[in-house]
Design a protein around this motif. Structure first.
Motif, short mmCIF file in Angstrom:
data_model
loop_
_atom_site.label_atom_id
_atom_site.label_comp_id
_atom_site.label_asym_id
_atom_site.label_seq_id
_atom_site.Cartn_x
_atom_site.Cartn_y
_atom_site.Cartn_z
N PHE A 38 -31.38 -22.00 -7.66
CA PHE A 38 -30.99 -20.66 -8.08
C PHE A 38 -32.00 -20.10 -9.08
O PHE A 38 -32.37 -18.94 -9.03
CB PHE A 38 -29.59 -20.65 -8.70
N LEU A 39 -32.44 -20.96 -10.00
CA LEU A 39 -33.40 -20.50 -11.01
C LEU A 39 -34.76 -20.20 -10.40
O LEU A 39 -35.45 -19.29 -10.85
CB LEU A 39 -33.50 -21.50 -12.15
N ILE A 40 -35.14 -20.93 -9.37
CA ILE A 40 -36.38 -20.62 -8.66
C ILE A 40 -36.25 -19.24 -8.02
O ILE A 40 -37.15 -18.41 -8.13
CB ILE A 40 -36.70 -21.70 -7.61
N ALA A 41 -35.12 -19.01 -7.35
CA ALA A 41 -34.89 -17.70 -6.71
C ALA A 41 -34.86 -16.58 -7.75
O ALA A 41 -35.46 -15.51 -7.55
CB ALA A 41 -33.60 -17.73 -5.91
N LEU A 42 -34.18 -16.81 -8.87
CA LEU A 42 -34.11 -15.79 -9.92
C LEU A 42 -35.49 -15.52 -10.51
O LEU A 42 -35.84 -14.37 -10.81
CB LEU A 42 -33.12 -16.21 -11.01
N GLY A 43 -36.29 -16.57 -10.68
CA GLY A 43 -37.66 -16.40 -11.18
C GLY A 43 -38.51 -15.59 -10.21
O GLY A 43 -39.29 -14.73 -10.62
N LEU A 44 -38.35 -15.85 -8.91
CA LEU A 44 -39.08 -15.08 -7.90
C LEU A 44 -38.67 -13.61 -7.90
O LEU A 44 -39.52 -12.72 -7.82
CB LEU A 44 -38.86 -15.68 -6.51
N ILE A 45 -37.38 -13.37 -8.02
CA ILE A 45 -36.88 -11.99 -8.04
C ILE A 45 -37.39 -11.25 -9.27
O ILE A 45 -37.95 -10.16 -9.16
CB ILE A 45 -35.33 -11.96 -8.00
N ALA A 46 -37.21 -11.85 -10.45
CA ALA A 46 -37.63 -11.19 -11.69
C ALA A 46 -39.13 -10.99 -11.73
O ALA A 46 -39.62 -9.90 -12.07
CB ALA A 46 -37.17 -11.99 -12.90
N GLY A 47 -39.88 -12.03 -11.38
CA GLY A 47 -41.34 -11.91 -11.39
C GLY A 47 -41.83 -10.86 -10.40
O GLY A 47 -42.71 -10.06 -10.71
N GLY A 48 -41.24 -10.87 -9.21
CA GLY A 48 -41.60 -9.88 -8.20
C GLY A 48 -41.31 -8.46 -8.65
O GLY A 48 -42.12 -7.55 -8.44
N LEU A 49 -40.17 -8.26 -9.26
CA LEU A 49 -39.81 -6.92 -9.75
C LEU A 49 -40.76 -6.45 -10.85
O LEU A 49 -41.14 -5.28 -10.89
CB LEU A 49 -38.38 -6.90 -10.27
N LEU A 50 -41.15 -7.37 -11.73
CA LEU A 50 -42.05 -6.98 -12.82
C LEU A 50 -43.46 -6.70 -12.32
O LEU A 50 -44.14 -5.81 -12.83
CB LEU A 50 -42.06 -8.06 -13.91
N VAL A 51 -43.91 -7.44 -11.31
CA VAL A 51 -45.23 -7.17 -10.74
C VAL A 51 -45.20 -5.86 -9.98
O VAL A 51 -46.12 -5.04 -10.07
CB VAL A 51 -45.68 -8.33 -9.82
N TRP A 52 -44.14 -5.64 -9.20
CA TRP A 52 -44.03 -4.44 -8.37
C TRP A 52 -43.75 -3.18 -9.18
O TRP A 52 -44.16 -2.10 -8.79
CB TRP A 52 -42.90 -4.64 -7.36
N ARG A 53 -43.09 -3.34 -10.31
CA ARG A 53 -42.65 -2.21 -11.14
C ARG A 53 -43.74 -1.16 -11.23
O ARG A 53 -44.80 -1.38 -11.78
CB ARG A 53 -42.28 -2.69 -12.54
N GLY A 54 -43.46 0.02 -10.69
CA GLY A 54 -44.46 1.07 -10.68
C GLY A 54 -44.03 2.27 -11.49
O GLY A 54 -42.86 2.58 -11.60
N GLY A 55 -45.01 2.95 -12.06
CA GLY A 55 -44.74 4.17 -12.80
C GLY A 55 -43.78 3.98 -13.94
O GLY A 55 -43.80 2.98 -14.63
N ALA A 56 -42.91 4.95 -14.10
CA ALA A 56 -41.97 4.93 -15.22
C ALA A 56 -40.59 4.42 -14.80
O ALA A 56 -39.63 4.58 -15.54
CB ALA A 56 -41.85 6.33 -15.81
N ALA A 57 -40.49 3.84 -13.61
CA ALA A 57 -39.20 3.35 -13.13
C ALA A 57 -38.69 2.23 -14.04
O ALA A 57 -39.39 1.26 -14.30
CB ALA A 57 -39.32 2.85 -11.70
#
Length: 129
Positions: A38-57
């Protein structure tokens, strides 16, 4: 702040793979045999969101913060179950992977909170159109 959070998420993944329960220095359970998946999956989700995070979203950082808080709760619960009051727990010690997950999850909470606070203060300082 973004890369602090991404680094924390990567460390969560490493901790999820590492040893979670040891007896006398010998690993008896890796994170992948417990809630580390679960923590691996949560790390992938959080890391992916932070890398993808675009603009002022802000929503990716808010979701990453929520994921990080959930990871802290899971890590603390698992640490408590390894260090419990049973006879087996008296022989078992938490492994470095579980400790790494706890520290990395707390770091991810801090990184995403700072990212949100910084984006809020930047938005407040921007002139109105």
């Amino acid at each position: 702040m973004k890369w602090w959070g991404v680094g924390s998420a990567l460390l969560m993944i490493v901790g999820g793979i590492g040893p979670w329960v040891t007896v006398g220095g010998t690993t008896i359970a890796n994170g992948t045999e417990k809630d580390g998946v679960f923590l691996i999956a949560l790390g992938l989700i959080a890391g992916g969101l932070l890398v993808w995070r675009g603009g002022a979203a802000k929503w990716p950082a808010i979701v990453a913060l929520s994921v990080a808080v959930l990871a802290v709760v899971i890590s603390i619960a698992d640490l408590g179950s390894v260090s419990g009051d049973s006879i087996a727990a008296a022989l078992a010690d938490p492994g470095w992977g579980l400790y790494l997950d706890l520290v990395a999850s707390i770091s991810l909470v801090a990184a995403t909170a700072v990212l949100l606070i910084k984006s809020r203060s930047t938005a407040a300082a921007a002139p109105a159109a």
